[in-house]
Design a protein around this motif. Sequence first.
Motif, PDB file in Angstrom:
ATOM      1  N   ARG A 197       1.136  -1.252  -0.008  1.00  0.00           N
ATOM      2  CA  ARG A 197       0.524   0.119   0.165  1.00  0.00           C
ATOM      3  C   ARG A 197       0.659   0.931   0.016  1.00  0.00           C
ATOM      4  NH1 ARG A 197      -5.608   0.235   0.820  1.00  0.00           N
ATOM      5  NH2 ARG A 197      -6.300   2.590   0.069  1.00  0.00           N
ATOM      6  N   PHE A 198       1.948   0.909   0.858  1.00  0.00           N
ATOM      7  CA  PHE A 198       2.506   2.431   0.724  1.00  0.00           C
ATOM      8  C   PHE A 198       3.994   2.332  -0.224  1.00  0.00           C
ATOM      9  CE2 PHE A 198       0.993   2.041   5.180  1.00  0.00           C
ATOM     10  CZ  PHE A 198      -0.514   3.603   5.296  1.00  0.00           C
ATOM     11  N   ALA A 199       4.531   1.371  -0.335  1.00  0.00           N
ATOM     12  CA  ALA A 199       5.638   1.305  -1.214  1.00  0.00           C
ATOM     13  C   ALA A 199       5.556   1.092  -2.777  1.00  0.00           C
ATOM     14  CB  ALA A 199       6.920   0.639  -0.571  1.00  0.00           C
ATOM     15  N   GLY A 200       4.253   0.551  -2.991  1.00  0.00           N
ATOM     16  CA  GLY A 200       3.674   0.380  -4.028  1.00  0.00           C
ATOM     17  C   GLY A 200       3.584  -1.494  -4.729  1.00  0.00           C
ATOM     18  N   ARG A 201       4.984  -2.714  -3.896  1.00  0.00           N
ATOM     19  CA  ARG A 201       5.097  -3.846  -3.957  1.00  0.00           C
ATOM     20  C   ARG A 201       4.791  -4.327  -2.757  1.00  0.00           C
ATOM     21  NH1 ARG A 201      10.726  -4.127  -7.229  1.00  0.00           N
ATOM     22  NH2 ARG A 201      11.065  -6.062  -6.156  1.00  0.00           N
ATOM     23  N   SER A 202       4.843  -5.525  -2.305  1.00  0.00           N
ATOM     24  CA  SER A 202       4.493  -6.119  -1.392  1.00  0.00           C
ATOM     25  C   SER A 202       6.102  -6.957  -1.461  1.00  0.00           C
ATOM     26  CB  SER A 202       3.549  -8.021  -1.526  1.00  0.00           C
ATOM     27  OG  SER A 202       3.976  -8.723  -2.007  1.00  0.00           O
ATOM     28  N   ASP A 203       7.129  -6.326  -1.850  1.00  0.00           N
ATOM     29  CA  ASP A 203       8.292  -7.180  -1.813  1.00  0.00           C
ATOM     30  C   ASP A 203       9.620  -6.146  -2.002  1.00  0.00           C
ATOM     31  OD1 ASP A 203       8.016  -6.872  -4.305  1.00  0.00           O
ATOM     32  OD2 ASP A 203       8.827  -8.705  -5.610  1.00  0.00           O
ATOM     33  N   TYR A 226      -3.538   7.625   0.911  1.00  0.00           N
ATOM     34  CA  TYR A 226      -3.641   6.338   1.578  1.00  0.00           C
ATOM     35  C   TYR A 226      -5.223   5.354   2.736  1.00  0.00           C
ATOM     36  CZ  TYR A 226       0.851   8.024   0.663  1.00  0.00           C
ATOM     37  OH  TYR A 226       1.719   8.556  -0.330  1.00  0.00           O
ATOM     38  N   PRO A 227      -4.740   4.703   3.105  1.00  0.00           N
ATOM     39  CA  PRO A 227      -5.731   4.484   3.905  1.00  0.00           C
ATOM     40  C   PRO A 227      -6.134   5.414   5.177  1.00  0.00           C
ATOM     41  CG  PRO A 227      -3.826   3.037   3.722  1.00  0.00           C
ATOM     42  CD  PRO A 227      -3.319   3.965   3.032  1.00  0.00           C
ATOM     43  N   PRO A 228      -7.651   4.821   5.650  1.00  0.00           N
ATOM     44  CA  PRO A 228      -7.370   6.254   6.515  1.00  0.00           C
ATOM     45  C   PRO A 228      -6.067   5.290   8.050  1.00  0.00           C
ATOM     46  CG  PRO A 228      -9.668   4.741   6.459  1.00  0.00           C
ATOM     47  CD  PRO A 228      -8.300   4.175   5.116  1.00  0.00           C
ATOM     48  N   ARG A 229      -6.193   7.235   8.871  1.00  0.00           N
ATOM     49  CA  ARG A 229      -4.719   7.350   9.509  1.00  0.00           C
ATOM     50  C   ARG A 229      -5.323   6.299  11.093  1.00  0.00           C
ATOM     51  NH1 ARG A 229      -3.057  11.637  11.553  1.00  0.00           N
ATOM     52  NH2 ARG A 229      -3.537  12.905   8.953  1.00  0.00           N
ATOM     53  N   ALA A 252      11.903  -3.209  -1.171  1.00  0.00           N
ATOM     54  CA  ALA A 252      13.332  -3.382   0.173  1.00  0.00           C
ATOM     55  C   ALA A 252      13.423  -1.898   1.051  1.00  0.00           C
ATOM     56  CB  ALA A 252      14.332  -3.428  -0.632  1.00  0.00           C
ATOM     57  N   ARG A 253      11.631  -1.480   0.866  1.00  0.00           N
ATOM     58  CA  ARG A 253      11.566   0.051   1.539  1.00  0.00           C
ATOM     59  C   ARG A 253      11.360  -0.573   2.567  1.00  0.00           C
ATOM     60  NH1 ARG A 253      13.033   4.322  -1.638  1.00  0.00           N
ATOM     61  NH2 ARG A 253      13.312   3.291  -4.514  1.00  0.00           N
ATOM     62  N   ARG A 254      12.062  -0.690   3.181  1.00  0.00           N
ATOM     63  CA  ARG A 254      11.506  -1.350   5.343  1.00  0.00           C
ATOM     64  C   ARG A 254      10.913  -0.612   5.851  1.00  0.00           C
ATOM     65  NH1 ARG A 254      10.173  -6.743   3.978  1.00  0.00           N
ATOM     66  NH2 ARG A 254      12.227  -8.078   2.334  1.00  0.00           N
ATOM     67  N   ARG A 255      11.504   0.577   5.859  1.00  0.00           N
ATOM     68  CA  ARG A 255      10.894   1.813   6.702  1.00  0.00           C
ATOM     69  C   ARG A 255       9.138   1.397   6.950  1.00  0.00           C
ATOM     70  NH1 ARG A 255       8.463   7.440   6.361  1.00  0.00           N
ATOM     71  NH2 ARG A 255       8.376   7.765   4.766  1.00  0.00           N
ATOM     72  N   PHE A 256       8.736   1.617   5.590  1.00  0.00           N
ATOM     73  CA  PHE A 256       7.710   1.543   5.977  1.00  0.00           C
ATOM     74  C   PHE A 256       6.439  -0.019   6.645  1.00  0.00           C
ATOM     75  CE2 PHE A 256       8.042   3.789   1.755  1.00  0.00           C
ATOM     76  CZ  PHE A 256       7.828   4.407   2.257  1.00  0.00           C
ATOM     77  N   ARG A 257       7.210  -1.352   6.917  1.00  0.00           N
ATOM     78  CA  ARG A 257       6.819  -2.155   7.007  1.00  0.00           C
ATOM     79  C   ARG A 257       7.610  -2.303   8.395  1.00  0.00           C
ATOM     80  NH1 ARG A 257       8.244  -8.627   6.173  1.00  0.00           N
ATOM     81  NH2 ARG A 257       7.664  -9.325   7.961  1.00  0.00           N
ATOM     82  N   GLY A 258       7.936  -1.709   8.653  1.00  0.00           N
ATOM     83  CA  GLY A 258       8.734  -1.566  10.339  1.00  0.00           C
ATOM     84  C   GLY A 258       8.061  -0.724  11.080  1.00  0.00           C
ATOM     85  N   ALA A 259       7.437   0.672  10.717  1.00  0.00           N
ATOM     86  CA  ALA A 259       7.090   1.591  11.208  1.00  0.00           C
ATOM     87  C   ALA A 259       5.410   1.208  12.097  1.00  0.00           C
ATOM     88  CB  ALA A 259       6.708   3.448  10.928  1.00  0.00           C
ATOM     89  N   ALA A 260       4.759   0.674  10.687  1.00  0.00           N
ATOM     90  CA  ALA A 260       3.198   0.104  11.113  1.00  0.00           C
ATOM     91  C   ALA A 260       3.441  -1.405  11.283  1.00  0.00           C
ATOM     92  CB  ALA A 260       3.155  -0.083  10.002  1.00  0.00           C
ATOM     93  N   GLU A 261       4.475  -1.934  12.017  1.00  0.00           N
ATOM     94  CA  GLU A 261       4.819  -3.899  12.300  1.00  0.00           C
ATOM     95  C   GLU A 261       3.526  -3.520  13.422  1.00  0.00           C
ATOM     96  OE1 GLU A 261       7.806  -7.017  11.242  1.00  0.00           O
ATOM     97  OE2 GLU A 261       8.526  -4.870  13.015  1.00  0.00           O
ATOM     98  N   PRO A 262       2.809  -4.823  13.506  1.00  0.00           N
ATOM     99  CA  PRO A 262       2.383  -5.037  14.661  1.00  0.00           C
ATOM    100  C   PRO A 262       3.284  -5.741  15.632  1.00  0.00           C
ATOM    101  CG  PRO A 262       0.650  -5.846  12.839  1.00  0.00           C
ATOM    102  CD  PRO A 262       2.286  -5.340  12.193  1.00  0.00           C
ATOM    103  N   ARG A 263       2.562  -6.094  16.803  1.00  0.00           N
ATOM    104  CA  ARG A 263       3.748  -6.248  17.920  1.00  0.00           C
ATOM    105  C   ARG A 263       2.998  -7.522  18.628  1.00  0.00           C
ATOM    106  NH1 ARG A 263       6.256  -5.026  23.517  1.00  0.00           N
ATOM    107  NH2 ARG A 263       4.594  -3.246  23.411  1.00  0.00           N
TER     108      ARG A 263
END
Length: 310
Positions: free
Chosen positions: A41-47, A96-99, A49-60
């Motif tokens: 959704r944020f980097a345009g492709r699910s694979d 982008y999706p709802p905040r 390498a722009r890990r900042r998007f995944r890391g910022a929104a990662e559930p714990r």
Amino acid sequence: MPVHRVIALSSAEGFTRGLGRGAKELLPALDDVTGGAVLLRFAGRSDSARRRFRGAAEPRLVAIERGDIARLHYEAPALGEALPDLYRQTTLLPLYPPREWTAFELVAESLRDVHAANADSDRFDQAWLRDVRALKTALKHGVRRVELVDVAETLRPGAILDEDTVRIAGELASRIPKPRAARIVGKLDMIRHSTPSFELVLDDGSRVRGVLTGTETDSLQALFGHRVVIDGRVVYRASGRPLRVEARSVSDGTGEPAVFSRVPGPRQIAKSSRGRSQTEHTGVNAIWGRWPGDESEQELLAQLAELRRT
């Protein structure tokens, strides 16, 4: 402030005596599905390498509740708080999706299109569908159903992962044509500075979504509003329509003929869809054998946290 989310796991035997092999295999695979949905959704492709998007929104994962149904308790950042620079951008149309959504809403949104067998969806790509198919191993070893319990109400009908989900994902992945190398000419009409993406307007007025793979969006500033030529490849949907253009380079296209101002169609449909390759140090193999059979919830959470750091 993190948002509380719950994932419920069902099995024939229940989970009163422990999570079992299937649930343990499920956790890292579910991380891939969740992270891939954010990247798509944020980097345009699910694979990406722009890990900042995944890391910022990662559930714990913060707690595990055992019983006839296992309940996995997560703390998930709201997307607007996790990626504030993106949501500060003012546009006429929502990009982008709802905040207030979390990564789990993105997963549920994509799964809704999978359940509907929507071959024209832009909410999944082949790499993400392969991540969903990777859940098949966990489903073979005891877990029968995974439900994202408390996502947004409109998304709940699709917030389910089971054998049918995996089957449909595999069928959709097998229908996606192979990417095709392409040279495309058009006007560079939109640049999303915080993400590696842009839009191209073709000579017939149609628009193409693009993702940069070799350069940063800052390098496109001088070309904004001008005719450009893109060298890269076209990635398709299961319907055969273009999903995105992955650009290795974007350069001045002045004088380029109109014959290149089109997106070529696919050459052939992929005959098979295989899961993501694994080594002894990646995927399920990175964790299998690292949990004792009678681990406590605290030990399991600690080892998951250590796995994410490696």
